[in-house]
Enzyme design. Sequence first.
Site, PDB file in Angstrom:
ATOM      1  N   SER A  75       0.744  -1.222   0.017  1.00  5.45           N
ATOM      2  CA  SER A  75      -0.054  -0.120  -0.137  1.00  5.45           C
ATOM      3  C   SER A  75       0.955   1.294   0.014  1.00  5.45           C
ATOM      4  CB  SER A  75      -0.855  -0.058   1.404  1.00  5.45           C
ATOM      5  OG  SER A  75      -2.169   0.876   0.969  1.00  5.45           O
ATOM      6  N   HIS A  89      -7.387  -6.153   0.310  1.00  4.54           N
ATOM      7  CA  HIS A  89      -6.171  -5.183   0.198  1.00  4.54           C
ATOM      8  C   HIS A  89      -4.983  -5.811   1.134  1.00  4.54           C
ATOM      9  CE1 HIS A  89      -4.125  -1.249  -0.182  1.00  4.54           C
ATOM     10  NE2 HIS A  89      -3.926  -1.402   1.156  1.00  4.54           N
TER      11      HIS A  89
END
Length: 276
Positions: free
Chosen positions: A103, A255
Amino acid sequence: MPVTVSSQYLRVNNIDIYYEEYASANSKETIVLLHGFLSSSFSFRKLGQLLSNHFHVISVDLPPFGKSGKSTKFHYSYKNIATTVLQLLQQLKIYEYYLVGHSMGGQIVLNMILQRPNQIKKAVLLSSSGYMKRLKTSYILLSYIPLFDKYIKHHLNKTGVLGNLHQVVYDKKMIDDVMINGYAEPFLDNRIFKSLCKMIRNREGDLSSEQLQTISTPCLLIWGEFDKIVPIKVGKRLVNDLQNAQLVIFKNIGHLVPEETPMRTYDEIKKFILPI
């Protein structure tokens, strides 16, 4: 058998940096793990163990997250955070290495490559942030309001750690007390909220397409099919902008790739860095 993990602190670039080092007698090659926004090295606890079978592993808490310093005198731009990690590795006398960034950590990885391309052998971007602009001036001005840090704390507490975890994982059944407590722990230190105010002012936004197109370092991009935070379209755009990149998509994953599917992630990284 679990690998011994040592907790270390080092003063770097005028801030205390916490990092974890995984003992490995099998390799002199170093792989550095960089976590995402509102996270810490905790998110790599499973993947780090697996990677230590082949690498000397260092997992860094990026300031102001995790157990690293939260000084409001530090400049929390991606460029400066990348510089800080580079200086950490230099102080550790590690001059060539592989990078893994999840991320926001992916943007730190890309910033590090821009600064020291010859030191980074290959890079792995796990659901990497990409193409986010600098925050609007109105938000930056709000961060100067007294007690704005209290608002940030209140805003994050509205969803809570459990709510955030529900957003970042696909299979909600995997969420347990260990995860909840591990992701909550860094926010027990109220200093982080003042530092987040500073980060709102300092964060310059993600690298542009033009900057990405100058990067020739081999990059592996790994994405979860059901990533709600950084959708697959970002990965597809990144793989086109980077000169030497490949994209792997995991089905039925969200994610939080290193947490949700550490073994598959490990296998892809090993295949990418240590081809047969």
